[in-house]
Design a protein around this motif. Structure first.
Motif, PDB file in Angstrom:
ATOM      1  N   ARG A 125       0.756  -1.119   0.038  1.00 33.33           N
ATOM      2  CA  ARG A 125       0.139  -0.049   0.139  1.00 33.33           C
ATOM      3  C   ARG A 125       0.891   1.476  -0.106  1.00 33.33           C
ATOM      4  O   ARG A 125       0.709   2.325  -0.866  1.00 33.33           O
ATOM      5  N   VAL A 126       2.001   1.206   0.805  1.00 34.55           N
ATOM      6  CA  VAL A 126       2.798   2.581   0.866  1.00 34.55           C
ATOM      7  C   VAL A 126       3.450   2.654  -0.589  1.00 34.55           C
ATOM      8  O   VAL A 126       3.593   3.767  -1.098  1.00 34.55           O
ATOM      9  N   ARG A 127       3.878   1.374  -1.107  1.00 36.78           N
ATOM     10  CA  ARG A 127       4.775   1.554  -2.519  1.00 36.78           C
ATOM     11  C   ARG A 127       3.717   2.011  -3.468  1.00 36.78           C
ATOM     12  O   ARG A 127       4.203   2.734  -4.351  1.00 36.78           O
ATOM     13  N   ALA A 128       2.228   1.570  -3.567  1.00 36.94           N
ATOM     14  CA  ALA A 128       1.448   1.763  -4.289  1.00 36.94           C
ATOM     15  C   ALA A 128       0.798   3.234  -4.266  1.00 36.94           C
ATOM     16  O   ALA A 128       0.422   3.773  -5.570  1.00 36.94           O
ATOM     17  N   LEU A 129       0.663   3.804  -3.138  1.00 34.94           N
ATOM     18  CA  LEU A 129      -0.059   5.050  -3.248  1.00 34.94           C
ATOM     19  C   LEU A 129       0.817   6.184  -2.699  1.00 34.94           C
ATOM     20  O   LEU A 129       0.223   7.217  -2.427  1.00 34.94           O
ATOM     21  N   THR A 130       1.950   5.875  -2.880  1.00 34.05           N
ATOM     22  CA  THR A 130       2.977   7.355  -2.850  1.00 34.05           C
ATOM     23  C   THR A 130       3.604   7.526  -4.214  1.00 34.05           C
ATOM     24  O   THR A 130       3.954   6.821  -5.069  1.00 34.05           O
ATOM     25  N   PRO A 131       3.196   8.973  -4.713  1.00 31.73           N
ATOM     26  CA  PRO A 131       2.980   9.864  -3.831  1.00 31.73           C
ATOM     27  C   PRO A 131       1.507  10.219  -3.793  1.00 31.73           C
ATOM     28  O   PRO A 131       1.158  11.234  -2.932  1.00 31.73           O
ATOM     29  N   TRP A 132       0.604   9.546  -4.913  1.00 31.48           N
ATOM     30  CA  TRP A 132      -0.968   9.984  -4.668  1.00 31.48           C
ATOM     31  C   TRP A 132      -1.665   8.592  -4.369  1.00 31.48           C
ATOM     32  O   TRP A 132      -1.491   7.617  -5.210  1.00 31.48           O
ATOM     33  N   PRO A 133      -2.528   8.769  -3.408  1.00 29.31           N
ATOM     34  CA  PRO A 133      -3.067   9.762  -2.858  1.00 29.31           C
ATOM     35  C   PRO A 133      -2.081   9.953  -1.525  1.00 29.31           C
ATOM     36  O   PRO A 133      -2.555  10.690  -0.671  1.00 29.31           O
ATOM     37  N   GLY A 134      -1.039   9.005  -1.216  1.00 29.64           N
ATOM     38  CA  GLY A 134      -0.333   9.049   0.038  1.00 29.64           C
ATOM     39  C   GLY A 134      -0.953   8.150   1.093  1.00 29.64           C
ATOM     40  O   GLY A 134      -2.219   8.026   1.244  1.00 29.64           O
ATOM     41  N   THR A 135       0.006   7.741   1.721  1.00 32.72           N
ATOM     42  CA  THR A 135      -0.532   6.401   2.858  1.00 32.72           C
ATOM     43  C   THR A 135      -0.264   7.587   3.983  1.00 32.72           C
ATOM     44  O   THR A 135       0.477   8.262   4.483  1.00 32.72           O
ATOM     45  N   PHE A 136      -1.075   7.346   5.280  1.00 31.40           N
ATOM     46  CA  PHE A 136      -1.263   7.904   6.490  1.00 31.40           C
ATOM     47  C   PHE A 136      -1.490   6.952   7.315  1.00 31.40           C
ATOM     48  O   PHE A 136      -2.422   5.889   7.443  1.00 31.40           O
ATOM     49  N   THR A 169      -3.001  13.487  15.778  1.00 37.50           N
ATOM     50  CA  THR A 169      -2.049  13.894  14.863  1.00 37.50           C
ATOM     51  C   THR A 169      -2.015  12.994  13.457  1.00 37.50           C
ATOM     52  O   THR A 169      -2.023  11.732  13.662  1.00 37.50           O
ATOM     53  N   VAL A 170      -2.242  13.441  12.291  1.00 37.49           N
ATOM     54  CA  VAL A 170      -2.135  12.616  11.143  1.00 37.49           C
ATOM     55  C   VAL A 170      -0.591  12.680  10.727  1.00 37.49           C
ATOM     56  O   VAL A 170       0.002  13.613  10.492  1.00 37.49           O
ATOM     57  N   LEU A 171      -0.229  11.321  10.552  1.00 46.39           N
ATOM     58  CA  LEU A 171       1.347  11.259  10.026  1.00 46.39           C
ATOM     59  C   LEU A 171       1.184  10.614   8.697  1.00 46.39           C
ATOM     60  O   LEU A 171       0.807   9.594   8.443  1.00 46.39           O
ATOM     61  N   LYS A 172       1.625  11.319   7.768  1.00 46.44           N
ATOM     62  CA  LYS A 172       1.898  10.778   6.266  1.00 46.44           C
ATOM     63  C   LYS A 172       2.967  10.080   6.376  1.00 46.44           C
ATOM     64  O   LYS A 172       3.987  10.392   6.793  1.00 46.44           O
ATOM     65  N   ILE A 173       3.136   8.895   5.647  1.00 47.09           N
ATOM     66  CA  ILE A 173       4.195   7.954   5.563  1.00 47.09           C
ATOM     67  C   ILE A 173       4.648   8.001   4.072  1.00 47.09           C
ATOM     68  O   ILE A 173       3.993   7.553   3.119  1.00 47.09           O
ATOM     69  N   GLY A 174       6.014   8.246   3.813  1.00 48.46           N
ATOM     70  CA  GLY A 174       6.548   8.393   2.433  1.00 48.46           C
ATOM     71  C   GLY A 174       7.178   7.090   2.067  1.00 48.46           C
ATOM     72  O   GLY A 174       7.115   6.985   0.990  1.00 48.46           O
ATOM     73  N   ALA A 175       7.700   6.276   2.918  1.00 43.01           N
ATOM     74  CA  ALA A 175       8.493   5.021   2.623  1.00 43.01           C
ATOM     75  C   ALA A 175       8.401   4.245   3.863  1.00 43.01           C
ATOM     76  O   ALA A 175       8.473   4.653   4.941  1.00 43.01           O
ATOM     77  N   LEU A 185       8.901   1.910   9.356  1.00 42.60           N
ATOM     78  CA  LEU A 185       8.713   3.141   8.769  1.00 42.60           C
ATOM     79  C   LEU A 185       9.921   4.168   8.431  1.00 42.60           C
ATOM     80  O   LEU A 185      10.703   4.190   9.511  1.00 42.60           O
ATOM     81  N   THR A 186      10.403   4.503   7.319  1.00 42.20           N
ATOM     82  CA  THR A 186      11.534   5.029   6.964  1.00 42.20           C
ATOM     83  C   THR A 186      11.552   6.559   6.505  1.00 42.20           C
ATOM     84  O   THR A 186      12.521   7.367   6.557  1.00 42.20           O
ATOM     85  N   ARG A 187      10.166   6.893   6.024  1.00 40.38           N
ATOM     86  CA  ARG A 187      10.084   8.600   5.797  1.00 40.38           C
ATOM     87  C   ARG A 187       8.680   8.771   6.407  1.00 40.38           C
ATOM     88  O   ARG A 187       7.546   8.086   5.977  1.00 40.38           O
ATOM     89  N   LEU A 188       8.410   9.908   7.108  1.00 41.03           N
ATOM     90  CA  LEU A 188       7.441  10.414   7.549  1.00 41.03           C
ATOM     91  C   LEU A 188       7.108  11.914   7.286  1.00 41.03           C
ATOM     92  O   LEU A 188       7.994  12.426   7.182  1.00 41.03           O
ATOM     93  N   GLN A 189       5.791  12.313   7.485  1.00 44.60           N
ATOM     94  CA  GLN A 189       5.637  13.736   7.622  1.00 44.60           C
ATOM     95  C   GLN A 189       4.569  14.169   8.459  1.00 44.60           C
ATOM     96  O   GLN A 189       3.413  13.610   8.673  1.00 44.60           O
ATOM     97  N   ARG A 190       4.770  15.250   9.083  1.00 47.76           N
ATOM     98  CA  ARG A 190       3.601  15.566  10.006  1.00 47.76           C
ATOM     99  C   ARG A 190       3.120  16.916   9.477  1.00 47.76           C
ATOM    100  O   ARG A 190       3.745  17.576   8.731  1.00 47.76           O
ATOM    101  N   PRO A 191       1.747  17.342   9.937  1.00 50.36           N
ATOM    102  CA  PRO A 191       1.460  18.578   9.353  1.00 50.36           C
ATOM    103  C   PRO A 191       2.113  19.781   9.482  1.00 50.36           C
ATOM    104  O   PRO A 191       2.871  19.986  10.461  1.00 50.36           O
ATOM    105  N   GLY A 192       2.171  20.620   8.450  1.00 48.04           N
ATOM    106  CA  GLY A 192       2.834  21.968   8.300  1.00 48.04           C
ATOM    107  C   GLY A 192       4.641  21.520   8.084  1.00 48.04           C
ATOM    108  O   GLY A 192       5.259  22.471   7.952  1.00 48.04           O
TER     109      GLY A 192
END
Length: 313
Positions: free
Chosen positions: A220-231, A238-244, A275-282
């Motif tokens: 799911r992470v490999r399929a949906l990055t960059p769109w729509p992105g996994t989280f 707090t929502v954490l986006k998962i990049g890898a 989880l190897t890459r993440l993003q928090r809001p802002g």
């Protein structure tokens, strides 16, 4: 050959450039209208429109083609030998399908009849397919049901992402459409067996269900990055986006969604994923080590409370 090109996203750009480079006469490019984009919501032309303007090609971007005789007549008046269509985004009415001498040829990012529809690249990875590919298809009124002219397969490995597969198939599609125009292969009906459909994706498709197997979450992470992105989400919402992420050769020792250690190994329904890459809001997407310096996630933290899908980039 006298052509009309119809496409919108990055996927279609290599084909447009290849046709132009090969010396075909591209009499018009159809693309979706400019859309608001970015935080400022300024209008932005599609990748295909930008490429076409760089090449000095005229661009048309009608809002709709349904029940519009004027648009149909304008298309027919171009006198095209063929129309090449790649992820255009609008349904072509029958009068437009019939107008070019060799009809409308679609560059589709799957091995038809598997994954007809809107998200063939992502759907192939999600399903665990071992191969994908491109099919050049003679378009008809049905959804990706037309006869096939040429296809070629590429492997999907355990490390294939939607981005890498997208780029490989975009270049492959450019090569195949040149061959079809040059060789004019006979059309072959699609097999009746093996039909699957790739749905249009939404942001909520990226929500991680930690009760799934680690291998399914990895896909799911490999399929949906960059769109729509996994989280996923923290207990406070707090929502954490998962990049890898990457699979870990271990068994879960805690309930699904539990942070197991300082390396961000997460317990799944079966197995463990890191989880190897993440993003928090802002903030921007960052490596896990950099993320943890600003947002500690100590062992025992539970991920995956139900909250709305993120709207941050």
């Amino acid at each position: 050959m006298r052509l009309v090109f119809m496409g919108t996203p990055d996927f279609a750009v290599p084909a447009l450039r290849a046709l132009h480079r090969a010396g075909h006469e591209i009499v018009a490019v159809y693309s979706q209208p400019p859309r608001p984009a970015g935080r400022g919501k300024a209008l932005r032309a599609s990748p295909v429109q930008q490429a076409a303007e760089t090449l000095g090609l005229p661009v048309r971007h009608p809002l709709s083609l349904r029940r519009n005789q004027e648009k149909w007549d304008a298309f027919a008046a171009l006198g095209a030998d063929a129309a090449v269509v790649a992820a255009y985004g609008l349904i072509l009415p029958q009068p437009m399908l019939d107008a070019p001498r060799r009809g409308c040829l679609n560059i589709h990012a799957s091995l038809l009849p598997r994954w007809r529809g809107a998200s063939p690249i992502q759907s192939a990875i999600l399903a665990g397919d071992t191969q994908s590919g491109v099919t050049i298809m003679q378009m008809e009124a049905g959804l990706d049901t037309g006869p096939m002219l040429l296809s070629h397969a590429v492997p999907i490995t355990p490390h294939t992402t939607a981005s890498t597969l997208h780029d490989a198939l975009a270049e492959l599609g450019a090569d195949l459409i040149l061959r079809v125009l040059a060789e004019n292969p006979p059309p072959q009906p699609q097999p009746e067996a093996g039909v699957t459909y790739a749905p249009r994706l939404t942001r909520d498709d990226g929500r991680i269900d930690w009760a799934e197997d680690a291998s399914a979450i990895d896909r799911r992470v490999r399929a949906l990055t960059p769109w729509p992105g996994t989280f996923t989400t923290l207990e406070d919402g707090t929502v954490l986006k998962i990049g890898a992420a990457e699979l870990v050769n271990d068994q879960a020792t805690a309930p699904p969604g539990t942070v197991l250690d300082s390396r961000l190994n997460i317990a799944c329904g079966h197995g463990v994923i890191r989880l190897t890459r993440l993003q928090r809001p802002g903030r921007g997407m960052m490596d896990a080590s950099d993320f943890l310096r600003g947002q500690p996630l100590p062992p025992g933290t539970r991920l995956g409370a139900s909250h709305p899908a993120p709207d941050h980039d």
